[in-house]
Design a protein around this motif. Structure first.
Motif, PDB file in Angstrom:
ATOM      1  N   ASP A 136     -70.226 -53.905 -80.939  1.00  0.00           N
ATOM      2  CA  ASP A 136     -69.401 -54.804 -81.736  1.00  0.00           C
ATOM      3  C   ASP A 136     -70.255 -55.996 -82.170  1.00  0.00           C
ATOM      4  OD1 ASP A 136     -69.261 -56.979 -79.805  1.00  0.00           O
ATOM      5  OD2 ASP A 136     -67.809 -55.792 -78.694  1.00  0.00           O
TER       6      ASP A 136
ATOM      7  N   GLU B 225     -55.283 -52.683 -87.095  1.00  0.00           N
ATOM      8  CA  GLU B 225     -56.624 -52.129 -86.898  1.00  0.00           C
ATOM      9  C   GLU B 225     -57.285 -52.738 -85.660  1.00  0.00           C
ATOM     10  OE1 GLU B 225     -60.067 -49.956 -87.426  1.00  0.00           O
ATOM     11  OE2 GLU B 225     -58.062 -49.726 -88.259  1.00  0.00           O
ATOM     12  N   GLN B 226     -57.115 -54.058 -85.476  1.00  0.00           N
ATOM     13  CA  GLN B 226     -57.690 -54.693 -84.296  1.00  0.00           C
ATOM     14  C   GLN B 226     -57.059 -54.172 -83.008  1.00  0.00           C
ATOM     15  OE1 GLN B 226     -57.354 -58.911 -84.772  1.00  0.00           O
ATOM     16  NE2 GLN B 226     -58.703 -58.990 -86.560  1.00  0.00           N
TER      17      GLN B 226
ATOM     18  N   GLN C 133     -58.572 -48.290 -78.045  1.00  0.00           N
ATOM     19  CA  GLN C 133     -59.631 -47.310 -77.829  1.00  0.00           C
ATOM     20  C   GLN C 133     -60.630 -47.803 -76.793  1.00  0.00           C
ATOM     21  OE1 GLN C 133     -61.255 -46.597 -81.720  1.00  0.00           O
ATOM     22  NE2 GLN C 133     -59.627 -45.188 -82.308  1.00  0.00           N
ATOM     23  N   GLU C 134     -60.939 -49.106 -76.846  1.00  0.00           N
ATOM     24  CA  GLU C 134     -61.886 -49.668 -75.879  1.00  0.00           C
ATOM     25  C   GLU C 134     -61.320 -49.595 -74.457  1.00  0.00           C
ATOM     26  OE1 GLU C 134     -65.315 -51.292 -74.432  1.00  0.00           O
ATOM     27  OE2 GLU C 134     -64.856 -50.497 -76.423  1.00  0.00           O
TER      28      GLU C 134
ATOM     29  N   ARG D 251     -55.751 -51.235 -82.597  1.00  0.00           N
ATOM     30  CA  ARG D 251     -56.219 -49.858 -82.401  1.00  0.00           C
ATOM     31  C   ARG D 251     -57.601 -49.836 -81.754  1.00  0.00           C
ATOM     32  NH1 ARG D 251     -59.381 -46.273 -84.808  1.00  0.00           N
ATOM     33  NH2 ARG D 251     -59.966 -47.751 -86.432  1.00  0.00           N
ATOM     34  N   VAL D 252     -58.484 -50.712 -82.214  1.00  0.00           N
ATOM     35  CA  VAL D 252     -59.828 -50.785 -81.632  1.00  0.00           C
ATOM     36  C   VAL D 252     -59.761 -51.214 -80.169  1.00  0.00           C
ATOM     37  CG1 VAL D 252     -62.040 -51.992 -81.760  1.00  0.00           C
ATOM     38  CG2 VAL D 252     -60.935 -51.219 -83.856  1.00  0.00           C
ATOM     39  N   GLN D 253     -58.894 -52.214 -79.869  1.00  0.00           N
ATOM     40  CA  GLN D 253     -58.765 -52.661 -78.486  1.00  0.00           C
ATOM     41  C   GLN D 253     -58.212 -51.557 -77.587  1.00  0.00           C
ATOM     42  OE1 GLN D 253     -56.381 -56.211 -78.592  1.00  0.00           O
ATOM     43  NE2 GLN D 253     -57.893 -57.398 -79.730  1.00  0.00           N
TER      44      GLN D 253
ATOM     45  N   ASP E 186     -68.782 -53.014 -91.726  1.00  0.00           N
ATOM     46  CA  ASP E 186     -67.580 -53.809 -91.452  1.00  0.00           C
ATOM     47  C   ASP E 186     -67.789 -55.302 -91.675  1.00  0.00           C
ATOM     48  OD1 ASP E 186     -65.846 -51.676 -90.659  1.00  0.00           O
ATOM     49  OD2 ASP E 186     -66.949 -51.545 -88.783  1.00  0.00           O
TER      50      ASP E 186
ATOM     51  N   LYS F  25     -64.228 -57.026 -89.553  1.00  0.00           N
ATOM     52  CA  LYS F  25     -62.935 -56.392 -89.260  1.00  0.00           C
ATOM     53  C   LYS F  25     -61.808 -57.417 -89.254  1.00  0.00           C
ATOM     54  CE  LYS F  25     -64.662 -52.392 -86.688  1.00  0.00           C
ATOM     55  NZ  LYS F  25     -64.605 -51.619 -85.438  1.00  0.00           N
TER      56      LYS F  25
END
Length: 319
Positions: free
Chosen positions: A157, A66-67, A73-74, A69-71, A284, A296
């Protein structure tokens, strides 16, 4: 599995048969069966422990995914903004051979005619166009405000929250609301802050005095039922209305900053209500199965002192 006959001394079996010729063999069989069941139970318990260990490792892998994936997207969002802000390539210029004037008959005044095409604008027209661009903010070589706004919007964030440790100096019931309480909290500043909180009905207010807590300090001061609140007290709560304060690690002092290893940004000076930063981040903010407060999967940390926790609750939300 080794033979159960090896678990007992043959002399012990002979002694039992000698003492009780009729039931000695049955007693030995009972002992052997009991030893076999004990060993199977031990193997089963070891298997259960291995299964729990695998579940924990799977949970950690899900958090890591998940982390990542967020990175990702950023990074994609930043790459898109950079592409939009990058200057356009310069227009291609014609070679001197193409721009050289063609042999033209000179006019009667002795001036050579220009190459056929659009005539250059007169100086006065060019001057007026330049002034019009200045009025519209479209200076040459500078992006407009619309293009800058694409890259200037800050990401949402947990680093934008100013979370700090505070010590509750006093607690009293709100004079106009039964379900609210008023705390005076030492934040390591010149004077204490007044905080209005809505705690669970099972919370004993007198037990909070002198406790360390984690507070959100960059919220806009607001009046709640006649009392101005200058911060937000973070609590973890369950569906049955049980609630506890998020507790800093041992050795923390009022004013210590709570940070997040994976989110090193600077906190906002003051959270703007129209951006709804707290409302977007709060789902979160949770307490995991080990009682650690996290965002998260990244723990609330006071650098050099440890992680923030819930005293007894697990798998619950932070509000």
């Amino acid at each position: 599995m080794e033979n159960t006959d090896n678990l007992f001394n043959p002399s012990l079996a002979a002694a039992l048969i000698k003492l009780d010729p009729e039931d000695g063999e049955q007693i030995m069989e009972y002992f052997k069966t009991h030893a076999l069941l004990t060993r199977e139970k031990a193997l089963l318990q070891a298997s259960v422990r291995d299964q729990k260990k695998l579940l924990v490792e799977n949970g950690k892998l899900k958090k890591d995914i998940e982390q990542l994936r967020v990175q990702l997207q950023e990074k994609q969002r930043r790459r898109t903004a950079k592409a939009l802000l990058s200057p356009a390539p310069p227009p291609q210029t014609l070679s001197p051979a193409l721009t050289a004037p063609v042999n033209q008959p000179s006019s009667s005044a002795g001036v050579t005619a220009a190459v056929p095409g659009n005539p250059p604008p007169p100086p006065s027209q060019e001057r007026r166009d330049r002034q019009g661009r200045r009025r519209r903010g479209e200076r040459k070589g500078r992006p407009t405000s619309d293009s800058l706004s694409l890259g200037a919007e800050p990401c949402i964030d947990v680093s934008r929250l100013d979370l700090r440790v505070g010590r509750i100096l006093s607690v009293r019931q709100h004079p106009l609301a039964e379900n609210m309480s008023v705390q005076e909290v030492d934040m390591g500043e010149n004077g204490p802050r007044t905080v209005v909180s809505k705690l669970g009905v099972k919370t004993q207010l007198e037990e909070l005095q002198g406790s360390l807590a984690v507070l959100l300090c960059n919220v806009k001061a607001c009046k709640l039922r006649g009392v101005v609140s200058q911060a937000r007290l973070l609590c973890c709560s369950t569906s049955d209305d049980s609630s506890e304060l998020v507790t800093p690690p041992v050795g923390s002092n009022p004013g210590d900053r709570v940070t997040f290893l994976n989110y090193p940004g600077d906190a906002d000076k003051e959270l703007q209500s129209k951006q709804r930063v707290w409302e977007l981040l709060q789902p979160d903010l949770q307490v995991d199965s080990k009682g650690v407060a996290n965002y998260k999967g990244c723990g609330f940390e006071v650098k050099g002192k440890g992680l923030c926790r819930a005293p007894s609750l697990t798998n619950c939300i932070i509000r």
